[in-house]
Design a protein around this motif. Structure first.
Motif, PDB file in Angstrom:
ATOM      1  N   GLY A   1      52.532  52.353  59.466  1.00 48.39           N
ATOM      2  CA  GLY A   1      51.229  51.827  59.056  1.00 48.39           C
ATOM      3  C   GLY A   1      51.213  51.448  57.590  1.00 48.39           C
ATOM      4  O   GLY A   1      50.653  50.404  57.213  1.00 48.39           O
ATOM      5  N   SER A   2      51.819  52.267  56.757  1.00 50.62           N
ATOM      6  CA  SER A   2      51.871  51.952  55.336  1.00 50.62           C
ATOM      7  C   SER A   2      52.663  50.668  55.094  1.00 50.62           C
ATOM      8  O   SER A   2      52.252  49.795  54.322  1.00 50.62           O
ATOM      9  N   ALA A   3      53.798  50.553  55.777  1.00 46.39           N
ATOM     10  CA  ALA A   3      54.608  49.328  55.647  1.00 46.39           C
ATOM     11  C   ALA A   3      53.848  48.110  56.125  1.00 46.39           C
ATOM     12  O   ALA A   3      53.986  47.003  55.567  1.00 46.39           O
ATOM     13  N   ALA A   4      53.037  48.292  57.167  1.00 47.03           N
ATOM     14  CA  ALA A   4      52.276  47.166  57.724  1.00 47.03           C
ATOM     15  C   ALA A   4      51.257  46.610  56.738  1.00 47.03           C
ATOM     16  O   ALA A   4      50.816  45.466  56.885  1.00 47.03           O
ATOM     17  N   LEU A   5      50.867  47.381  55.737  1.00 45.33           N
ATOM     18  CA  LEU A   5      49.917  46.909  54.733  1.00 45.33           C
ATOM     19  C   LEU A   5      50.425  45.676  53.996  1.00 45.33           C
ATOM     20  O   LEU A   5      49.636  44.873  53.502  1.00 45.33           O
ATOM     21  N   VAL A   6      51.755  45.542  53.927  1.00 48.01           N
ATOM     22  CA  VAL A   6      52.313  44.390  53.202  1.00 48.01           C
ATOM     23  C   VAL A   6      53.104  43.461  54.132  1.00 48.01           C
ATOM     24  O   VAL A   6      53.779  42.541  53.675  1.00 48.01           O
ATOM     25  N   ALA A   7      53.006  43.695  55.447  1.00 46.59           N
ATOM     26  CA  ALA A   7      53.703  42.836  56.405  1.00 46.59           C
ATOM     27  C   ALA A   7      53.050  41.451  56.427  1.00 46.59           C
ATOM     28  O   ALA A   7      51.868  41.302  56.145  1.00 46.59           O
ATOM     29  N   ASP A   8      53.840  40.433  56.783  1.00 43.80           N
ATOM     30  CA  ASP A   8      53.321  39.067  56.855  1.00 43.80           C
ATOM     31  C   ASP A   8      52.263  38.908  57.935  1.00 43.80           C
ATOM     32  O   ASP A   8      51.364  38.123  57.807  1.00 43.80           O
TER      33      ASP A   8
ATOM     34  N   CYS B   1      56.922  42.963  43.402  1.00 44.85           N
ATOM     35  CA  CYS B   1      56.554  42.606  44.783  1.00 44.85           C
ATOM     36  C   CYS B   1      55.130  43.076  45.034  1.00 44.85           C
ATOM     37  O   CYS B   1      54.522  43.741  44.192  1.00 44.85           O
ATOM     38  N   LYS B   2      54.615  42.730  46.190  1.00 46.28           N
ATOM     39  CA  LYS B   2      53.278  43.171  46.567  1.00 46.28           C
ATOM     40  C   LYS B   2      53.273  44.682  46.781  1.00 46.28           C
ATOM     41  O   LYS B   2      54.143  45.227  47.482  1.00 46.28           O
ATOM     42  N   ILE B   3      52.326  45.376  46.166  1.00 44.79           N
ATOM     43  CA  ILE B   3      52.189  46.826  46.324  1.00 44.79           C
ATOM     44  C   ILE B   3      50.727  47.139  46.626  1.00 44.79           C
ATOM     45  O   ILE B   3      49.829  46.699  45.900  1.00 44.79           O
ATOM     46  N   VAL B   4      50.494  47.861  47.715  1.00 45.04           N
ATOM     47  CA  VAL B   4      49.136  48.139  48.190  1.00 45.04           C
ATOM     48  C   VAL B   4      49.023  49.617  48.541  1.00 45.04           C
ATOM     49  O   VAL B   4      49.952  50.210  49.096  1.00 45.04           O
TER      50      VAL B   4
ATOM     51  N   LYS C   1      42.041  60.694  38.518  1.00 44.72           N
ATOM     52  CA  LYS C   1      42.485  59.374  38.971  1.00 44.72           C
ATOM     53  C   LYS C   1      43.907  59.125  38.487  1.00 44.72           C
ATOM     54  O   LYS C   1      44.209  59.302  37.302  1.00 44.72           O
ATOM     55  N   VAL C   2      44.792  58.706  39.409  1.00 45.11           N
ATOM     56  CA  VAL C   2      46.152  58.334  39.015  1.00 45.11           C
ATOM     57  C   VAL C   2      46.397  56.880  39.434  1.00 45.11           C
ATOM     58  O   VAL C   2      46.057  56.471  40.543  1.00 45.11           O
ATOM     59  N   CYS C   3      47.000  56.114  38.524  1.00 43.48           N
ATOM     60  CA  CYS C   3      47.155  54.666  38.717  1.00 43.48           C
ATOM     61  C   CYS C   3      48.464  54.382  39.448  1.00 43.48           C
ATOM     62  O   CYS C   3      49.450  53.914  38.856  1.00 43.48           O
ATOM     63  N   LEU C   4      48.477  54.622  40.738  1.00 41.84           N
ATOM     64  CA  LEU C   4      49.700  54.561  41.530  1.00 41.84           C
ATOM     65  C   LEU C   4      50.310  53.170  41.554  1.00 41.84           C
ATOM     66  O   LEU C   4      51.499  52.978  41.271  1.00 41.84           O
ATOM     67  N   VAL C   5      49.535  52.168  41.912  1.00 43.80           N
ATOM     68  CA  VAL C   5      50.066  50.813  42.055  1.00 43.80           C
ATOM     69  C   VAL C   5      50.545  50.269  40.712  1.00 43.80           C
ATOM     70  O   VAL C   5      51.643  49.701  40.613  1.00 43.80           O
ATOM     71  N   ASP C   6      49.752  50.441  39.670  1.00 44.11           N
ATOM     72  CA  ASP C   6      50.144  49.926  38.350  1.00 44.11           C
ATOM     73  C   ASP C   6      51.455  50.549  37.877  1.00 44.11           C
ATOM     74  O   ASP C   6      52.298  49.869  37.276  1.00 44.11           O
ATOM     75  N   GLU C   7      51.641  51.838  38.145  1.00 43.16           N
ATOM     76  CA  GLU C   7      52.870  52.508  37.701  1.00 43.16           C
ATOM     77  C   GLU C   7      54.087  51.993  38.470  1.00 43.16           C
ATOM     78  O   GLU C   7      55.149  51.772  37.896  1.00 43.16           O
ATOM     79  N   LEU C   8      53.938  51.797  39.783  1.00 45.29           N
ATOM     80  CA  LEU C   8      55.070  51.286  40.562  1.00 45.29           C
ATOM     81  C   LEU C   8      55.399  49.839  40.213  1.00 45.29           C
ATOM     82  O   LEU C   8      56.571  49.417  40.288  1.00 45.29           O
ATOM     83  N   LYS C   9      54.401  49.076  39.818  1.00 46.58           N
ATOM     84  CA  LYS C   9      54.646  47.675  39.467  1.00 46.58           C
ATOM     85  C   LYS C   9      55.487  47.532  38.192  1.00 46.58           C
ATOM     86  O   LYS C   9      55.997  46.446  37.916  1.00 46.58           O
TER      87      LYS C   9
END
Length: 315
Positions: A308-315, A105-108, A92-100
């Motif tokens: 698609g990845s960008a759309a994860l955080v689109a308004d 900003c919102k990271i998903v 398991k790698v903690c991708l979101v926590d590391e980028l934060k």
């Protein structure tokens, strides 16, 4: 100021990072080899540097809304990549926590097929739809299911692994370890396996008899089918029959408005879409017949993984 989203597509070979505008334009993009980064910390700092570099490229008129990531075994709930077999970092790698640590900003994160599903809903042919299914036909078969406007993640974040439902009991060996998974029949790799089975079992002449398994591509099969090659045409028909039968089961469970097909094999839409629709209708419960469209993705020919990845955080 205008807002932009960063989309990151993490693959076993390469990672693609792109800055995406609200009208689905990739304003800046860069690719790096994923498998070069044995240490996850080095990978994260490289991602940080590239995101900052790309934001500088697009200019000061834009601010970063968020970062969306499609990754093998990406878990939307935990923000982790978990047990991905084709990435250099195990467990398991903690991708979101590391980028934060670097971006406020919102990271998903989610898996690549789910990211493509959101991309179709935000930027593609599923705009305005509340119930639809996305099928990605690449090396394997990925999927995403949207019900009442929400992508289905399930209790653990991994719902929707349609490619690993059983199509043929005791059938072909799958990379997941099981036998008979749908993606072993309905994917770019699956149709190649079908061609070689047909070559063994049928006497029809075919130029594909002179091509090795490693050299044959799904595009070759499409090209031969367009020339009237009987084996190639039979391979597409068998692929469509199995996919149509399994989609009939999925329609019974989710009752979508449409099924969208994306991926390399979807480019053969004149040989896969209508035929799959025919077989799906044949196997459907009567109450569902003639209600569900099968459509090529409106984003064919684009980098849907980044969109698609960008759309994860689109308004």
């Amino acid at each position: 100021m205008k807002k932009v989203s960063v989309g990151i597509d993490i693959g076993g070979t390469n990672t693609v990072i792109g800055v995406v505008s609200d009208d689905a334009k990739i304003l800046a993009e860069k690719s790096i080899p994923t498998n070069k980064f044995i240490e996850f910390d080095n990978y994260i700092t490289t991602l940080r540097d590239i995101i900052n570099e790309l934001m500088l490229q697009v200019g000061n008129d834009f601010i970063l809304r968020g970062i969306g990531i499609g990754a093998p075994n990406g878990n939307y709930y935990s923000g982790n990549i978990e047990q991905a077999p084709n990435l250099p970092w195990k467990g398991k790698v903690c991708l979101v926590d590391e980028l934060k640590k670097y971006f406020d900003c919102k990271i998903v994160v989610t898996n690549d097929a789910k990211a493509a599903t959101i991309g179709e809903m935000v930027y593609g042919g599923a705009k305005g739809m509340k119930n639809f299914v996305m099928i990605t036909l690449g090396t394997g078969l990925g999927s995403g299911v949207v019900v009442n406007g929400n992508l289905v993640y399930g209790s653990d974040g991994f719902a929707g692994e349609f490619g690993h439902s059983i199509a043929i009991e005791g059938g072909r060996q799958c990379g997941c370890g099981k036998r008979g998974c749908l993606e072993t029949y309905c994917s770019a790799t699956g149709i190649k396996r079908t061609v070689f089975e047909l070559i063994c079992n049928e006497n029809y002449p075919s130029k594909m008899r002179d091509i090795s398994f490693s050299d044959l591509t799904s595009k070759d099969i499409y090209d031969f089918a367009k020339e009237g090659d009987k084996i190639a045409l039979m391979a597409f028909d068998k692929t469509s029959e199995i996919l149509g039968r399994k989609l009939a089961d999925l329609v019974t469970i989710t009752s979508p408005e449409a099924v969208f097909i994306f991926g390399g094999l979807a480019n053969a839409k004149d040989l896969i879409i209508a035929s799959t629709k025919k077989y799906m209708e044949q196997f459907l419960l009567p109450v569902f017949r003639n209600k569900v469209s099968i459509l090529p993705s409106a984003l064919l020919g684009t980098n849907i993984a980044v969109l698609g990845s960008a759309a994860l955080v689109a308004d």
